[in-house]
Design an enzyme around this catalytic site. Structure first.
Site, mmCIF file in Angstrom:
data_model
loop_
_atom_site.group_PDB
_atom_site.id
_atom_site.type_symbol
_atom_site.label_atom_id
_atom_site.label_comp_id
_atom_site.label_asym_id
_atom_site.label_seq_id
_atom_site.Cartn_x
_atom_site.Cartn_y
_atom_site.Cartn_z
ATOM 1 N N CYS A 238 0.873 -1.190 0.000
ATOM 2 C CA CYS A 238 0.000 0.000 0.000
ATOM 3 C C CYS A 238 0.901 1.228 0.000
ATOM 4 O O CYS A 238 0.896 2.021 0.946
ATOM 5 C CB CYS A 238 -0.925 -0.002 1.203
ATOM 6 N N ALA A 239 1.686 1.378 -1.057
ATOM 7 C CA ALA A 239 2.798 2.337 -1.061
ATOM 8 C C ALA A 239 2.348 3.789 -1.025
ATOM 9 O O ALA A 239 3.041 4.642 -0.477
ATOM 10 C CB ALA A 239 3.687 2.098 -2.281
ATOM 11 N N GLY A 242 4.727 6.933 -1.118
ATOM 12 C CA GLY A 242 6.066 6.347 -1.090
ATOM 13 C C GLY A 242 6.917 6.613 0.123
ATOM 14 O O GLY A 242 8.115 6.319 0.105
ATOM 15 N N GLY A 243 6.357 7.116 1.209
ATOM 16 C CA GLY A 243 7.165 7.414 2.384
ATOM 17 C C GLY A 243 7.897 6.198 2.920
ATOM 18 O O GLY A 243 9.103 6.245 3.173
ATOM 19 N N LYS A 244 7.188 5.099 3.097
ATOM 20 C CA LYS A 244 7.839 3.895 3.621
ATOM 21 C C LYS A 244 8.636 3.181 2.534
ATOM 22 O O LYS A 244 9.608 2.474 2.835
ATOM 23 C CB LYS A 244 6.809 2.977 4.264
ATOM 24 N N ASP A 262 0.067 0.008 -5.338
ATOM 25 C CA ASP A 262 -1.107 0.525 -4.645
ATOM 26 C C ASP A 262 -2.308 0.314 -5.554
ATOM 27 O O ASP A 262 -2.207 0.451 -6.780
ATOM 28 C CB ASP A 262 -0.946 2.013 -4.318
ATOM 29 N N ASP A 308 1.216 -0.928 4.823
ATOM 30 C CA ASP A 308 0.858 0.327 5.495
ATOM 31 C C ASP A 308 -0.647 0.454 5.313
ATOM 32 O O ASP A 308 -1.122 1.106 4.391
ATOM 33 C CB ASP A 308 1.624 1.491 4.861
ATOM 34 N N CYS A 361 -1.731 3.551 11.251
ATOM 35 C CA CYS A 361 -1.602 4.787 12.024
ATOM 36 C C CYS A 361 -2.899 4.963 12.828
ATOM 37 O O CYS A 361 -3.589 5.965 12.735
ATOM 38 C CB CYS A 361 -1.318 5.998 11.125
#
Length: 432
Positions: A238-239, A242-244, A262, A308, A361
């Site tokens: 679940c990009a 692209g943070g992770k 994604d 994510d 989160c």
């Protein structure tokens, strides 16, 4: 604009949010467009007031005994900004552009009002329908935990170790007040005051050259706990933006196969430019084409699938205080179904001995512990990696982290009160 005029503007915007039922960001933008005389400092200060009112929306109204925009603002100045009645009265003097003077009831509420006896959801500033979920995870501490989730968040950065070392970036961003984060070995933190403007990071050389990215320390830790290694095949399922993906790429040192995917290709739009700026050369981006599964060829071959997960976002209330008041039970039910779907997809991609890192989160047990237990019931070939093992990547800080974070049999829960991060749940599962 004088400080009193900023208060009047904030009251006007809060009224627009409530009567027109528009998102706070939209109301602030529309006010700024209609009042172009307001400078950047004025807009930043007014935005800070509005966001703080939303953080203290319920408790400030309870303190003042009124739910008007004015009452919420006055109560916030007392609860969040720590101002006494005389300081507030000095701003509300009825002069040009200033709010009307305080009446006797307002003075009394500001001088002697308290949250003693307030229901937990009022004192903690969260929707009442979430009280049972928060009580299940935090018990009697839920007001303190929720109050911390209503505070203002700092600006956290992740140093891109493909291009720089933290010590060097720390020196070059010293003028912004950057300091090392408490837990992450690659994190920097910039504290922001109530009226502070964003520090203009995007014009800094370190950002332009890809040496740093904006990322909350909790998100950094979640990626670190996945233990991605050079040479592995890693899927960021679940990009999104692209943070992770970027954090995983740095952990892999440019070696191995990294696939970012994604189901919503619109979410992937920023990732290409970010990967290029960060100097990532071993990442492949896969967007959906029609109804076809973009990862159909990945069958029991991945060393690591990072999820994510789509979630309620309750852990990000510090940054999105508007979102918690617009959240509805039906939206949570949709997210729970999305999480089941993405977990079951991931199960078929992992090779024997491989791992799934499940991240939300959120602080709600329905999205965290309960999802993990239900997943293992459906997929008994998986088991939970002991949380102590996942946190061992923090080396000399692992013991202190374990004392701070909330550990369960399923994983770690990070919160603003406990770890100084956004709220994150992290669980790692290993396939037999």
């Amino acid at each position: 604009m004088i400080p009193a005029a900023r208060l009047s503007a904030a009251i006007e915007i809060i009224a627009a949010i409530e009567t027109q039922r528009v998102p706070a960001a939209q109301a602030l933008k529309e006010w700024g467009t209609a009042h172009r005389f307001a400078g950047s400092g004025d807009r930043a200060a007014i935005s800070g007031l509005v966001w703080d009112v939303l953080r203290r929306r319920a408790s400030s109204a309870y303190l003042m005994g009124s739910e008007t925009p004015r009452a919420r603002l006055l109560g916030m100045l007392r609860l969040e900004r720590g101002m006494d009645v005389d300081a507030i009265a000095a701003l509300c003097d009825g002069g040009r552009f200033a709010p009307e003077p305080l009446d006797e009831a307002e003075r009394t509420a500001l001088a002697s009002g308290s949250l003693d006896g307030a229901p937990a959801h009022v004192a903690g500033d969260y929707p009442e329908w979430l009280d049972a979920q928060l009580a299940a995870v935090f018990g009697e501490d839920r007001v303190a935990e929720a109050t911390a989730m209503a505070s203002r968040a700092p600006l956290d950065l992740r140093v891109n170790t493909l291009k720089a070392k933290r010590e060097k970036v720390l020196g070059s961003l010293k003028h912004l007040g950057a300091k090392p984060t408490p837990w992450s070995p690659v994190g920097l933190r910039i504290e922001l005051g109530a009226d502070a403007r964003n520090p203009g990071l995007h014009s800094e050389e370190d950002f332009l050259k890809g040496a740093v990215e904006v990322q909350d320390e909790g998100s950094q830790l979640a990626a670190l706990f996945s233990a991605a290694k050079p040479g592995e095949q890693v899927i960021d399922l679940c990009a999104g933006a692209g943070g992770k993906t970027l954090a995983l790429a740095a952990m892999m040192g440019g070696k191995g196969r990294l696939i970012a995917a994604d189901r919503d290709k619109r979410q992937l739009a920023p990732i290409h430019e970010r990967l290029s700026r960060a100097g990532v050369h071993n990442a492949e981006v896969r967007a959906p084409k029609g109804e076809a599964e973009p990862l159909a060829d990945i069958k029991a071959s991945a060393d690591l699938v990072l999820i994510d997960a789509p979630c309620s976002g309750t852990g990000t209330w510090r940054r999105n205080p508007d979102a918690k008041w617009r959240m509805r039970p039906g939206a949570l039910e949709v997210r729970l179904k999305d999480q089941v779907e993405v977990l079951d997809r991931a199960a078929g991609m992992v090779k024997p001995g491989g791992r799934i890192a499940y991240i939300t989160c959120s602080v709600l047990p329905a999205e965290n512990n309960e999802q993990m237990r239900a997943f293992i019931a459906r997929h008994p070939e998986f088991s939970i990696v002991p949380p102590e093992e996942t946190a061992s990547v923090l080396w000399d800080k692992a013991e202190d982290f374990a004392a701070a974070a909330l550990r369960s049999d399923e994983g770690w829960l990070l919160t603003p009160r406990r770890t100084g991060t956004d709220g994150f749940f992290v669980a790692v599962l290993r396939k037999a």
